[in-house]
Design an enzyme around this catalytic site. Sequence first.
Site, short mmCIF file in Angstrom:
data_model
loop_
_atom_site.label_atom_id
_atom_site.label_comp_id
_atom_site.label_asym_id
_atom_site.label_seq_id
_atom_site.Cartn_x
_atom_site.Cartn_y
_atom_site.Cartn_z
N GLY A 291 -1.00 6.40 5.03
CA GLY A 291 -1.97 6.86 4.05
C GLY A 291 -1.95 8.34 3.78
O GLY A 291 -2.78 8.84 3.00
N GLN B 73 0.84 -1.20 0.00
CA GLN B 73 0.00 0.00 0.00
C GLN B 73 0.87 1.25 0.00
O GLN B 73 1.15 1.81 -1.05
CB GLN B 73 -0.96 -0.05 1.18
CG GLN B 73 -1.95 -1.21 1.07
CD GLN B 73 -2.89 -1.30 2.26
OE1 GLN B 73 -2.95 -0.43 3.12
NE2 GLN B 73 -3.66 -2.37 2.32
N ASP B 74 1.30 1.70 1.17
CA ASP B 74 2.26 2.79 1.21
C ASP B 74 3.42 2.39 2.11
O ASP B 74 3.35 1.37 2.81
CB ASP B 74 1.62 4.12 1.63
CG ASP B 74 0.96 4.08 3.00
OD1 ASP B 74 0.90 2.98 3.60
OD2 ASP B 74 0.53 5.13 3.49
N PRO B 75 4.52 3.14 2.09
CA PRO B 75 5.71 2.72 2.84
C PRO B 75 5.48 2.69 4.35
O PRO B 75 4.57 3.33 4.87
CB PRO B 75 6.75 3.79 2.47
CG PRO B 75 6.25 4.41 1.20
CD PRO B 75 4.75 4.36 1.30
#
Length: 255
Positions: free
Chosen positions: A160, A90-92
């Site tokens: 997010g 998804q994101d880091p």
Amino acid sequence: MASRGLDLWLDEHVWKRKQEIGVKGENLLLPDLWLDFLQLSPIFQRKLAAVIACVRRLRTQATVYPEEDMCMAWARFCDPSDIKVVILGQDPYHGGQANGLAFSVAYGFPVPPSLRNIYAELHRSLPEFSPPDHGCLDAWASQGVLLLNTILTVQKGKPGSHADIGWAWFTDHVISLLSERLKACVFMLWGAKAGDKASLINSKKHLVLTSQHPSPLAQNSTRKSAQQKFLGNNHFVLANNFLREKGLGEIDWRL
């Protein structure tokens, strides 16, 4: 009429020409092999450059992970035409351990909970896999496993937080082109957000594997889900079976 003539001249000689001017490759942070593979139009180049510039501005206001020189680390390990498996994140990680590869962390950082569950599934399905004491997945990336987050940066402590700044169109483009140009590839989509990317992938020639996310939150949830649990999904075995059938060579998942 004079005003309309000026508008036409501006459109022909200024605005259109501006759109046709691309961006220097080094300003897009991507290796030449990937620039050649993606064949970004001048407009797309400028759009990506704008996202990168936006992140640079955000870095002046808050801590952002990973560092700029690591944002495209996922693209540095092999020729895009040699990719065999795509694992979408998804994101880091937002605690400082992000290294530009989805689910991976640099040596010296504790193994994150989601990655511990990935290791647990690997050990369950491939007994020869021994969970290491580190979370560096460079060895997978070097074999053609693309570890791609759909959002490439994040503000410290705020998961997010960069979901809406423009990364998604770029990573969607990467996924779509991989689906279009690779002959056979395994796509592992874990969690609902990754599962939404299935529409970008041609499932007639690629193997698309979906399940819940490996995070403890997803694994411990008692809520009903259409997706199977991550633990027990057998994805790593299924991936190697598919690659072997296609004559592509298996991934050695050991680290």
